[in-house]
Design a protein around this motif. Structure first.
Motif, PDB file in Angstrom:
ATOM      1  N   GLY A 160       0.799  -1.227   0.000  1.00 27.05           N
ATOM      2  CA  GLY A 160       0.000   0.000   0.000  1.00 27.05           C
ATOM      3  C   GLY A 160       0.825   1.266   0.000  1.00 27.05           C
ATOM      4  O   GLY A 160       0.440   2.260   0.625  1.00 27.05           O
ATOM      5  N   MET A 161       1.953   1.233  -0.693  1.00 24.54           N
ATOM      6  CA  MET A 161       2.803   2.428  -0.763  1.00 24.54           C
ATOM      7  C   MET A 161       3.420   2.507  -2.151  1.00 24.54           C
ATOM      8  O   MET A 161       3.286   1.598  -2.958  1.00 24.54           O
ATOM      9  CB  MET A 161       3.875   2.391   0.330  1.00 24.54           C
ATOM     10  N   THR A 162       4.097   3.603  -2.407  1.00 29.25           N
ATOM     11  CA  THR A 162       4.779   3.763  -3.693  1.00 29.25           C
ATOM     12  C   THR A 162       6.143   3.084  -3.634  1.00 29.25           C
ATOM     13  O   THR A 162       6.660   2.797  -2.553  1.00 29.25           O
ATOM     14  CB  THR A 162       4.988   5.249  -4.031  1.00 29.25           C
ATOM     15  N   ARG A 163       6.721   2.897  -4.809  1.00 32.69           N
ATOM     16  CA  ARG A 163       8.071   2.322  -4.870  1.00 32.69           C
ATOM     17  C   ARG A 163       9.056   3.219  -4.137  1.00 32.69           C
ATOM     18  O   ARG A 163       9.928   2.732  -3.408  1.00 32.69           O
ATOM     19  CB  ARG A 163       8.495   2.131  -6.318  1.00 32.69           C
ATOM     20  N   ASP A 164       8.945   4.544  -4.331  1.00 25.09           N
ATOM     21  CA  ASP A 164       9.842   5.475  -3.648  1.00 25.09           C
ATOM     22  C   ASP A 164       9.699   5.370  -2.134  1.00 25.09           C
ATOM     23  O   ASP A 164      10.698   5.413  -1.404  1.00 25.09           O
ATOM     24  CB  ASP A 164       9.597   6.906  -4.107  1.00 25.09           C
ATOM     25  N   ALA A 165       8.465   5.251  -1.666  1.00 23.21           N
ATOM     26  CA  ALA A 165       8.243   5.134  -0.221  1.00 23.21           C
ATOM     27  C   ALA A 165       8.889   3.862   0.324  1.00 23.21           C
ATOM     28  O   ALA A 165       9.536   3.881   1.385  1.00 23.21           O
ATOM     29  CB  ALA A 165       6.748   5.144   0.086  1.00 23.21           C
ATOM     30  N   LEU A 166       8.731   2.755  -0.403  1.00 25.29           N
ATOM     31  CA  LEU A 166       9.352   1.502   0.023  1.00 25.29           C
ATOM     32  C   LEU A 166      10.876   1.633   0.007  1.00 25.29           C
ATOM     33  O   LEU A 166      11.549   1.240   0.966  1.00 25.29           O
ATOM     34  CB  LEU A 166       8.896   0.345  -0.880  1.00 25.29           C
ATOM     35  N   SER A 167      11.412   2.192  -1.060  1.00 26.53           N
ATOM     36  CA  SER A 167      12.859   2.364  -1.172  1.00 26.53           C
ATOM     37  C   SER A 167      13.397   3.236  -0.042  1.00 26.53           C
ATOM     38  O   SER A 167      14.433   2.923   0.560  1.00 26.53           O
ATOM     39  CB  SER A 167      13.194   2.988  -2.529  1.00 26.53           C
ATOM     40  N   ASN A 168      12.705   4.330   0.261  1.00 29.30           N
ATOM     41  CA  ASN A 168      13.131   5.212   1.351  1.00 29.30           C
ATOM     42  C   ASN A 168      13.159   4.472   2.683  1.00 29.30           C
ATOM     43  O   ASN A 168      14.053   4.695   3.509  1.00 29.30           O
ATOM     44  CB  ASN A 168      12.224   6.433   1.451  1.00 29.30           C
ATOM     45  N   ARG A 169      12.210   3.584   2.896  1.00 29.39           N
ATOM     46  CA  ARG A 169      12.165   2.835   4.152  1.00 29.39           C
ATOM     47  C   ARG A 169      13.270   1.775   4.211  1.00 29.39           C
ATOM     48  O   ARG A 169      13.956   1.638   5.226  1.00 29.39           O
ATOM     49  CB  ARG A 169      10.787   2.207   4.330  1.00 29.39           C
ATOM     50  N   ARG A 172      16.189   6.308   4.302  1.00 28.00           N
ATOM     51  CA  ARG A 172      16.385   7.694   3.877  1.00 28.00           C
ATOM     52  C   ARG A 172      15.379   8.586   4.597  1.00 28.00           C
ATOM     53  O   ARG A 172      14.270   8.166   4.908  1.00 28.00           O
ATOM     54  CB  ARG A 172      16.158   7.824   2.364  1.00 28.00           C
ATOM     55  N   LYS A 173      15.765   9.820   4.807  1.00 27.37           N
ATOM     56  CA  LYS A 173      14.883  10.834   5.391  1.00 27.37           C
ATOM     57  C   LYS A 173      14.305  10.377   6.737  1.00 27.37           C
ATOM     58  O   LYS A 173      13.168  10.674   7.076  1.00 27.37           O
ATOM     59  CB  LYS A 173      13.743  11.177   4.420  1.00 27.37           C
ATOM     60  N   GLY A 174      15.091   9.633   7.481  1.00 23.25           N
ATOM     61  CA  GLY A 174      14.666   9.184   8.799  1.00 23.25           C
ATOM     62  C   GLY A 174      13.607   8.100   8.797  1.00 23.25           C
ATOM     63  O   GLY A 174      13.011   7.806   9.826  1.00 23.25           O
ATOM     64  N   GLN A 175      13.360   7.495   7.665  1.00 25.94           N
ATOM     65  CA  GLN A 175      12.332   6.465   7.562  1.00 25.94           C
ATOM     66  C   GLN A 175      12.934   5.082   7.782  1.00 25.94           C
ATOM     67  O   GLN A 175      14.131   4.877   7.610  1.00 25.94           O
ATOM     68  CB  GLN A 175      11.669   6.526   6.188  1.00 25.94           C
ATOM     69  N   ALA A 176      12.066   4.133   8.124  1.00 29.45           N
ATOM     70  CA  ALA A 176      12.481   2.740   8.300  1.00 29.45           C
ATOM     71  C   ALA A 176      11.287   1.840   8.018  1.00 29.45           C
ATOM     72  O   ALA A 176      10.135   2.279   8.095  1.00 29.45           O
ATOM     73  CB  ALA A 176      12.988   2.517   9.723  1.00 29.45           C
ATOM     74  N   VAL A 177      11.575   0.603   7.701  1.00 25.96           N
ATOM     75  CA  VAL A 177      10.509  -0.375   7.465  1.00 25.96           C
ATOM     76  C   VAL A 177       9.920  -0.767   8.813  1.00 25.96           C
ATOM     77  O   VAL A 177      10.654  -1.130   9.740  1.00 25.96           O
ATOM     78  CB  VAL A 177      11.053  -1.621   6.731  1.00 25.96           C
TER      79      VAL A 177
END
Length: 148
Positions: free
Chosen positions: A26-35, A39-44
């Motif tokens: 339920g997310m974009t490819r960029d959102a998954l990649s960032n997690r 990147r940008k303080g994100q994590a899975v």
């Protein structure tokens, strides 16, 4: 294996790879990649890791957690799906791994020193032996402890 490697392996194991896995979560490819790449303080999130593991039918996330915790992950056989031949095969696998450890030990201590590469290889073999031993015990109990 670390968490990033586990996430990458699960994504690679999913039909369609990154794009399809992102959609399934339920997310974009960029959102998954960032997690995944933090990147940008994100994590899975743990829930997403568990979903990826479930979607792919793998145990990469569990293996990574076990490794980070100083252990090994042992996937157990489904109840009722094992027999004495499976147990015999597991014993043979264990003996083979102990033989591999013995050969490595002999080769690596020939110069009275174990270097970093040799130590990593010995630890890998040891992890395999421990995993095989736990699998062997689980098989043994599944076959011979049916009333418990």
């Amino acid at each position: 294996m670390n968490l990033r490697q586990a996430h990458q392996k699960m994504i690679d194991a999913f039909p369609g790879g990154w794009d399809t896995m992102a959609t399934a979560l339920g997310m974009t490819r960029d959102a998954l990649s960032n997690r995944v790449y933090e990147r940008k303080g994100q994590a899975v999130r743990t829930q997403h890791s568990l979903e990826m593991q479930s979607f792919t039918g793998t145990s990469f996330f569990a293996q990574a957690i076990a490794t980070i915790s100083g252990g090994v992950f042992v996937k157990l056989a489904d109840p009722g799906s094992v027999n004495r031949e499976d147990l015999h095969s597991k014993f043979q696998e264990l003996w083979s791994e102990v033989g591999e450890l013995s050969r490595a030990y002999t080769a690596y201590t020939d110069d009275d020193h174990i270097d970093a590469r040799e130590r990593a290889d010995l630890e890998r073999i040891s992890d395999e032996i421990q995993r095989t031993m736990q699998e062997l015990m689980a098989l043994m109990f599944q076959i011979f402890c049916k009333t418990e």
